[in-house]
Design an enzyme around this catalytic site. Structure first.
Site, PDB file in Angstrom:
ATOM      1  N   GLU A 125       0.971  -1.125   0.053  1.00 51.32           N
ATOM      2  CA  GLU A 125      -0.097  -0.134  -0.051  1.00 51.32           C
ATOM      3  C   GLU A 125       0.893   1.197   0.000  1.00 51.32           C
ATOM      4  O   GLU A 125       1.841   1.424   0.678  1.00 51.32           O
ATOM      5  CB  GLU A 125      -0.855   0.094   1.095  1.00 51.32           C
ATOM      6  CG  GLU A 125      -1.921   1.195   1.024  1.00 51.32           C
ATOM      7  CD  GLU A 125      -2.874   0.923   2.216  1.00 51.32           C
ATOM      8  OE1 GLU A 125      -4.054   1.444   1.964  1.00 51.32           O
ATOM      9  OE2 GLU A 125      -2.769   0.670   3.346  1.00 51.32           O
ATOM     10  N   GLY A 260       2.709   1.620  10.804  1.00 55.70           N
ATOM     11  CA  GLY A 260       2.604   0.856  12.385  1.00 55.70           C
ATOM     12  C   GLY A 260       2.228  -0.585  12.018  1.00 55.70           C
ATOM     13  O   GLY A 260       2.754  -1.514  12.644  1.00 55.70           O
ATOM     14  N   GLU A 263      -2.863  -3.952   6.711  1.00 54.05           N
ATOM     15  CA  GLU A 263      -3.997  -5.063   6.810  1.00 54.05           C
ATOM     16  C   GLU A 263      -3.963  -6.192   5.795  1.00 54.05           C
ATOM     17  O   GLU A 263      -5.158  -6.596   5.565  1.00 54.05           O
ATOM     18  CB  GLU A 263      -5.359  -4.113   6.776  1.00 54.05           C
ATOM     19  CG  GLU A 263      -5.587  -3.420   5.522  1.00 54.05           C
ATOM     20  CD  GLU A 263      -5.116  -2.021   5.541  1.00 54.05           C
ATOM     21  OE1 GLU A 263      -5.665  -1.107   4.631  1.00 54.05           O
ATOM     22  OE2 GLU A 263      -4.240  -1.821   6.320  1.00 54.05           O
ATOM     23  N   ASN A 264      -2.909  -6.340   5.314  1.00 58.66           N
ATOM     24  CA  ASN A 264      -3.223  -7.650   4.279  1.00 58.66           C
ATOM     25  C   ASN A 264      -4.083  -8.660   4.612  1.00 58.66           C
ATOM     26  O   ASN A 264      -4.111  -9.072   5.828  1.00 58.66           O
ATOM     27  CB  ASN A 264      -1.671  -8.075   4.011  1.00 58.66           C
ATOM     28  CG  ASN A 264      -0.568  -7.062   3.950  1.00 58.66           C
ATOM     29  OD1 ASN A 264      -0.546  -6.251   3.075  1.00 58.66           O
ATOM     30  ND2 ASN A 264       0.378  -7.361   4.781  1.00 58.66           N
ATOM     31  N   HIS A 296      -7.611  -2.306  14.908  1.00 56.17           N
ATOM     32  CA  HIS A 296      -7.662  -1.501  13.727  1.00 56.17           C
ATOM     33  C   HIS A 296      -7.323  -2.304  12.344  1.00 56.17           C
ATOM     34  O   HIS A 296      -8.229  -2.269  11.602  1.00 56.17           O
ATOM     35  CB  HIS A 296      -6.512  -0.317  13.677  1.00 56.17           C
ATOM     36  CG  HIS A 296      -6.552   0.619  12.565  1.00 56.17           C
ATOM     37  ND1 HIS A 296      -7.016   1.843  12.702  1.00 56.17           N
ATOM     38  CD2 HIS A 296      -6.095   0.259  11.111  1.00 56.17           C
ATOM     39  CE1 HIS A 296      -6.831   2.491  11.395  1.00 56.17           C
ATOM     40  NE2 HIS A 296      -6.509   1.534  10.643  1.00 56.17           N
ATOM     41  N   GLU A 297      -6.364  -3.164  12.393  1.00 55.87           N
ATOM     42  CA  GLU A 297      -6.022  -4.095  11.156  1.00 55.87           C
ATOM     43  C   GLU A 297      -6.989  -5.081  10.988  1.00 55.87           C
ATOM     44  O   GLU A 297      -7.379  -5.424   9.914  1.00 55.87           O
ATOM     45  CB  GLU A 297      -4.747  -4.640  11.300  1.00 55.87           C
ATOM     46  CG  GLU A 297      -3.611  -3.440  11.502  1.00 55.87           C
ATOM     47  CD  GLU A 297      -3.680  -2.374  10.711  1.00 55.87           C
ATOM     48  OE1 GLU A 297      -3.648  -2.778   9.375  1.00 55.87           O
ATOM     49  OE2 GLU A 297      -3.326  -1.165  10.974  1.00 55.87           O
ATOM     50  N   HIS A 300     -10.094  -3.851   9.294  1.00 53.84           N
ATOM     51  CA  HIS A 300     -10.081  -3.607   7.948  1.00 53.84           C
ATOM     52  C   HIS A 300     -10.386  -4.816   7.068  1.00 53.84           C
ATOM     53  O   HIS A 300     -10.631  -4.704   5.991  1.00 53.84           O
ATOM     54  CB  HIS A 300      -8.426  -3.314   7.660  1.00 53.84           C
ATOM     55  CG  HIS A 300      -8.116  -1.927   7.643  1.00 53.84           C
ATOM     56  ND1 HIS A 300      -8.913  -0.813   6.969  1.00 53.84           N
ATOM     57  CD2 HIS A 300      -6.986  -1.047   8.195  1.00 53.84           C
ATOM     58  CE1 HIS A 300      -8.272   0.276   7.248  1.00 53.84           C
ATOM     59  NE2 HIS A 300      -7.141   0.022   7.874  1.00 53.84           N
TER      60      HIS A 300
END
Length: 850
Positions: A125, A260, A263-264, A296-297, A300
Site C-alpha cells: 500500500e 504501524g 491490513e493484508n 484497527h487492522e 480492515h
C-alpha cells in the site's frame, strides 16, 4: 508515447485471477516471477497495459480461444509505472490469459519486497505491488490470487494471504510452497513473507486459526497479540453481521517496517512495537496502543478488504472507519481501559492540523498513487474517525450499526464509495445523512461554535476556525450542518438535547423549566468542532467541572488552548484555568492534557530568563498530587491511580525539572539497570528513562546504547533508543547526533529519533546542521515517502524565527516529491508557532511576575 504519472488503467480490461509464482533470493536481494493472469476484456484490443516498476519482463504472450497471440513489443514507461504489451493481432472481447515472466530486485527502502533483518517481506500500500508483480495495481481491480513461492530455503517460514496447501522440498532442500486461492482482493492487500520467523501456539476462534509471528528470540512476546486477536475477532464478526472471510489469520512482527501495521488480508504485518509485548512489564499505554493497532487492522478485514474503496480519494473510508471501530471494539473488550480518552488525544491532533489553511478535506482529490501516499495523516484517520463517531452519536448506536451491516451486505467482495455508505446509513435511519456527512468530508476545516445567551434563549453561531489569527476565509463562507448534543443541569437533573445547527446562527430554547445551572455544547466530546463560550457561561461551566465527564473536561482545556493560539483568548486566563483544573483533577487523561499544554509553553513560549520561574509555577501545579501519590505503586493499585501518577510525575520531573523528582527518577533508573533489577511501576518507565538520559554521563550513555541495541522488548528498545537523543551533556551531544545515521537507528525509527533530537534544546542545532550538511545521507536513511514526510514534519520542532527562515530556504532548495502537503503544513505550523512564541514570551513573563 509517455502516459504520464496521472495515468489510470482503462476500465474495459479486468483481472479475474492471478496464478503467480515467485522465487525470492534473500542472499542476492533479487527475485524472479511468472504469472498466468486471467483477464476479462469488454471490447477487442491490440494492447494491454499493466502496472510494473523496475521489473524486467522477459516473456509475454496471450492465450484466448485455444490459440496463442504473440506480444510483439513490451514497452515500460517509468513515469506512469506501467508496461504496455503490444499484441501482433487484435484480441476479441471475452476471457484471455496473459502469461508473463519477469525479474526484479529487492527495494532499498521499506516498500515493495525488501529485506528486514532475517526476513524478506512485502509492503504494497498504496501502489507498490507493481514493484513485485506486473498487475492491475489500483484498488478497483479486485481479483483472486493463487500464489506459489519457489526456491524457499530449508527451515524458512513462509506466509501469504492463503493457507499453506503444499510444502515440498526438492533434492537440494529448496522448497516449493503453495497457498490456497484468496477471495477477490485488490493488489495492495497481497502479502509475502519469507525468513527466520517463529510462530506462537495457534488459537482457533470460531473455526479461524490465529497465529502471531516474530523473530525467534521474541517469540515469547506474542501472547498478548494472540489474546487480543482472539477476543476482538468475534466482536467484529458480530458487529458487521458477516463472518471473517480469509480462512486464517497470521499477525507478523517485522523488524523494520514503514507504517504501524498493514491490513493484508489474512496476513497482517506490523512494526514490532505495535504487536509484541510482555504484559507483566509493559506500561498500560503500550498495551492499549498495541490492542488498538491490532483491532484497527482486524476491522480492515471487513472495512477495506471485504468492501474496498474504488480509488484513493476514498482512502478515508478504510482508515477512518478502522480507527473508530478499533476504539469502539477495544472499549467493549477492556472497558476499564477507557480508551475513548485516548481517542480524544488523536482527535486533538486532527483538530490542530485541520485548523491550518493548508489542510485538506477528508475526501480529497487524488490524481495518482504518489498523492495517495500523502493522505495517510490525522485528517484521514482521526478526523474521519471523529466524524463517524459524531454521526453515530447523533443517530444512535443501533441505527448506525444497522446502516453499516446493510452497507456490508450490499458491497461484499466488491468496491464502494462514500456515498454508498451514506446511502445505507440514510436508509437505516431515515435521517439526511448524505447532506450532513458530505459537508464534513468534502470541505476543509471545521467550525468554531460560539455559545451565548440572549433573552433567555441559547444562541449558537458557527464560522470556520483557523489557528492563525491572521487567516481569513477566502470566497463564500464555509458552513456545516453541525449535529450538536447539548448537556445541561436543571436543578438536580442533567439532561441532553440534540440539535442541528444549519447556517450561521440558530436561537433555541432549552427543554428546561428554568435557567440551567450550566450548559455544555459538546456532550461526551463527540463533536468535531471547537466551542467558545461567552464569559458568564464559561465561568458557570468551570465551577461545574467535577460534574463533567473526563473527555469533556479534557476538551474544554483543549478548546481554550486553541483559542489562545488563535489570538481569541489571553494566555493569562488560560493559565488561571490550568491552576483551577490542576487543583482538583484526579483523572489521568485530563492531567495528561494539562502536562502537554504546559510542556509546549515550557518548550517554546518562555524566555530563558523566565524559564526557572515557569518551572516553579509548574511545580506548584503538580507537587501536591505528586506528594499524595508518591513514586511507588501498591500491588493491588488500580490502573487509574497508576496512570495519574505517571502524568503528574511527567509534569514534575520532565517539564518542571523539579530537582527532587529528577533525583527520584535517577534512583529508579539505577534500580532498573542493576544486575538484579528492582521493581518499578511500568507506567513510570518513560519518565524514569527520560530523566536519566537528560542527566547522563558517558557511562550512562553507553548503558543506554547497549540496551537500545540488545533489548528484545520492542517498546523498551524504542524507549532506550530515543533516550539517546535526549542527552544534554555537551560531551555527549555529538555522539547522539551522529548516531542517527548509524545502524543503531533503524530506518523505521530515523524520523522519530531525529524529531527527538530537534526537540531537545541541547541537540537541536547540531541535529539541524546534520540534516542540512548531510542531506544525501539523511534522505537515504529515510528512503520511503512516508518516512520522508515524517522527517519533514519533525522540522516543526524548531522554535525560532531564524529556524523558520532556514527551513523555508532549505525545503525550497531541496524539493521532495510525495511530501508537498507535509511541507506546506509544516511551514504553516512553523510560521504560526514562531508568531505565537513571540506573542506569548512577554505575556507569560508578565504572568509569572504578576
Amino acid at each position: 508515447m509517455a502516459l504520464g504519472k496521472d495515468f489510470r488503467l482503462p476500465l474495459d480490461a479486468h483481472p479475474v485471477r492471478y496464478a503467480a509464482h515467485l522465487a525470492p533470493d534473500l542472499d542476492a536481494g533479487a527475485f524472479e516471477g511468472r504469472i498466468e493472469l486471467e483477464v476479462r476484456l469488454d471490447k477487442p484490443r491490440r494492447e494491454l497495459i499493466l502496472h510494473a516498476v523496475e521489473l524486467t519482463v522477459d516473456r509475454a504472450r496471450l492465450r484466448t480461444g485455444g490459440r496463442t497471440i504473440r506480444v510483439g513489443r513490451i514497452e515500460p514507461d517509468a513515469e506512469s509505472e506501467t508496461v504496455t504489451l503490444s499484441l501482433d493481432e487484435e484480441v476479441p472481447a471475452g476471457t484471455a490469459v496473459v502469461d508473463l515472466a519477469w525479474r526484479g530486485k529487492f527495494s532499498p527502502g521499506l516498500r515493495g519486497l525488501y529485506r528486514a533483518g532475517p526476513v524478506a517481506v512485502t509492503q504494497f500500500e498504496a501502489a507498490d505491488a507493481r514493484r513485485v508483480f506486473p498487475c492491475f495495481d489500483e484498488p478497483a481491480f479486485k481479483a483472486r490470487w493463487s500464489l506459489q513461492l519457489l526456491q524457499v530455503p530449508p527451515g524458512a517460514a513462509t506466509i501469504s494471504n492463503g493457507r499453506v496447501v503444499e510444502d515440498e522440498a526438492g533434492a537440494d532442500g529448496r522448497r516449493t510452497v503453495a497457498f490456497s486461492e484468496t477471495p477477490p482482493l485488490s493488489s495492495y492487500l497481497i502479502a509475502v513473507c519469507v525468513g527466520d520467523l517463529s510462530a506462537s501456539e495457534p488459537a482457533t476462534v470460531r473455526g479461524v486459526p490465529i497465529r502471531t509471528w516474530a523473530v525467534p528470540p521474541k517469540r515469547h512476546l506474542t501472547g498478548f497479540a494472540q489474546e487480543c486477536a482472539s477476543a476482538v475477532l468475534p466482536l467484529l464478526e458480530d458487529y458487521f453481521g458477516q463472518p471473517y472471510a480469509y480462512g486464517k489469520l497470521d499477525q507478523i512482527g517485522v523488524p523494520d517496517f514503514e507504517a504501524g501495521a498493514m491490513e493484508n488480508a489474512g496476513a497482517i504485518t506490523f512494526r514490532e512495537v505495535a504487536l509484541l509485548l510482555d504484559p507483566a512489564t509493559a506500561p498500560l499505554n503500550v498495551q492499549k496502543r498495541v490492542a488498538e493497532v491490532i483491532t484497527h487492522e482486524l476491522a480492515h478485514q471487513w472495512f477495506g478488504n471485504l468492501v474496498t474503496m474504488v480509488w484513493w480519494d476514498d482512502l478515508w473510508l478504510n482508515e477512518a472507519f478502522a480507527t473508530w471501530m478499533a476504539y469502539k471494539t477495544v472499549d467493549v473488550w477492556k472497558p476499564r481501559w477507557r480508551v475513548w480518552t485516548d481517542f480524544e488525544v488523536g482527535k486533538g491532533a486532527a483538530l490542530h492540523l485541520d485548523a491550518l489553511k493548508s489542510s485538506h478535506p477528508i475526501r480529497a482529490e487524488v490524481k495518482n498513487a504518489q498523492e495517495a501516499g500523502e493522505s495517510f495523516d490525522a485528517i484521514t484517520y482521526e478526523k474521519g474517525g471523529a466524524i463517524l463517531r459524531m454521526i453515530e452519536g447523533y443517530l444512535g448506536e443501533e441505527r448506525f450499526r444497522d446502516g453499516i451491516r446493510l452497507y456490508m451486505r450490499k458491497h461484499r467482495e466488491a468496491n464502494a464509495t462514500a456515498d454508498d455508505l451514506w446511502g445505507a446509513l440514510a436508509e437505516s435511519s431515515g435521517q439526511p445523512i448524505l447532506e450532513l456527512a458530505n459537508g464534513w468530508i468534502r470541505q476543509v476545516g471545521y467550525p468554531l461554535v460560539s455559545v451565548s445567551e440572549r433573552d433567555g434563549r441559547l444562541v449558537l453561531r458557527q464560522r470556520r476556525f483557523f489557528s492563525d489569527p491572521e487567516a481569513k476565509e477566502e470566497g463564500p463562507p464555509v458552513r456545516w450542518l453541525v449535529p450538536i448534543v447539548l448537556r445541561f443541569r436543571e436543578g438536580a437533573a442533567v439532561r441532553e438535547q440534540r440539535e442541528l445547527l444549519r447556517g450561521e446562527e440558530r436561537q433555541l430554547a432549552l427543554e428546561a423549566q428554568g435557567k440551567p445551572v450550566w450548559v455544555l455544547a459538546n456532550a461526551g466530546a463527540r463533536g468535531f468542532y471547537r466551542v467558545a463560550y461567552e464569559p458568564a457561561l464559561l465561568r458557570r461551566l468551570i465551577e461545574a467541572l467535577p460534574e463533567l465527564e473526563s473527555e469533556e473536561r479534557m476538551t474544554l482545556v483543549s478548546d481554550q488552548w486553541a483559542l489562545v493560539r488563535a489570538g481569541e483568548l489571553h494566555v493569562h486566563g488560560f493559565l488561571r484555568l490550568l491552576e483551577g483544573v490542576a487543583r482538583h483533577e484526579t483523572d489521568h487523561s485530563v492531567l495528561d492534557e494539562l502536562v502537554s499544554r504546559v510542556s509546549w509553553i515550557e518548550h517554546r513560549g518562555v524566555s530563558e530568563a523566565d524559564r526557572p520561574a515557569l518551572h516553579s509555577w509548574i511545580r506548584r501545579l503538580f507537587a501536591p498530587a505528586a506528594s499524595e501519590l508518591g513514586w511507588d505503586a501498591r500491588e493491588d493499585e488500580e490502573d487509574e491511580r497508576r496512570l495519574r501518577r505517571a502524568a503528574v510525575l511527567r509534569g514534575l520531573a520532565l517539564v518542571a525539572r523539579d530537582p527532587q523528582a529528577v533525583e527520584e527518577a535517577q534512583e529508579r533508573f539505577r534500580r532498573l539497570v542493576a544486575p538484579q533489577p528492582g521493581r518499578i511501576d511500568p507506567n513510570l518507565l518513560d519518565v524514569v528513562v527520560a530523566a536519566a538520559a537528560r542527566t547522563a554521563d558517558r557511562v550512562r550513555f553507553a548503558e543506554l546504547r547497549r540496551r537500545a541495541e540488545e533489548e528484545l522488548d520492542p517498546a523498551a528498545k524504542r524507549r532506550f533508543l530515543h533516550a539517546l537523543a535526549m542527552v544534554e551533556h555537551p560531551e555527549l551531544v555529538p555522539d547522539a547526533v551522529q548516531l542517527s545515521l548509524t545502524d543503531v537507528v533503524r530506518m523505521q525509527d530515523f524520523p522519530s529519533y531525529m524529531g527527538t533530537l530537534l526537540g531537545n534544546r541541547a541537540t537541536r542545532e547540531p541535529a539541524w546542521a546534520l540534516v542540512q550538511e548531510r542531506w544525501t545521507d539523511v534522505r537515504r536513511k529515510a528512503d520511503s515517502p512516508m518516512l520522508l514526510r515524517r522527517l519533514v514534519e519533525a522540522l516543526g520542532a524548531l522554535p525560532e524565527r531564524r529556524h523558520l527562515k532556514e527551513v523555508e530556504a532549505f525545503l525550497a532548495a531541496h524539493p521532495i516529491e510525495g511530501a508537498k502537503q507535509a511541507i506546506a503544513q509544516t511551514l504553516e505550523r512553523l510560521r504560526m508557532d514562531v508568531a505565537l512564541r513571540e506573542r506569548l514570551v512577554p505575556d507569560v513573563s508578565a504572568f509569572l511576575r504578576g
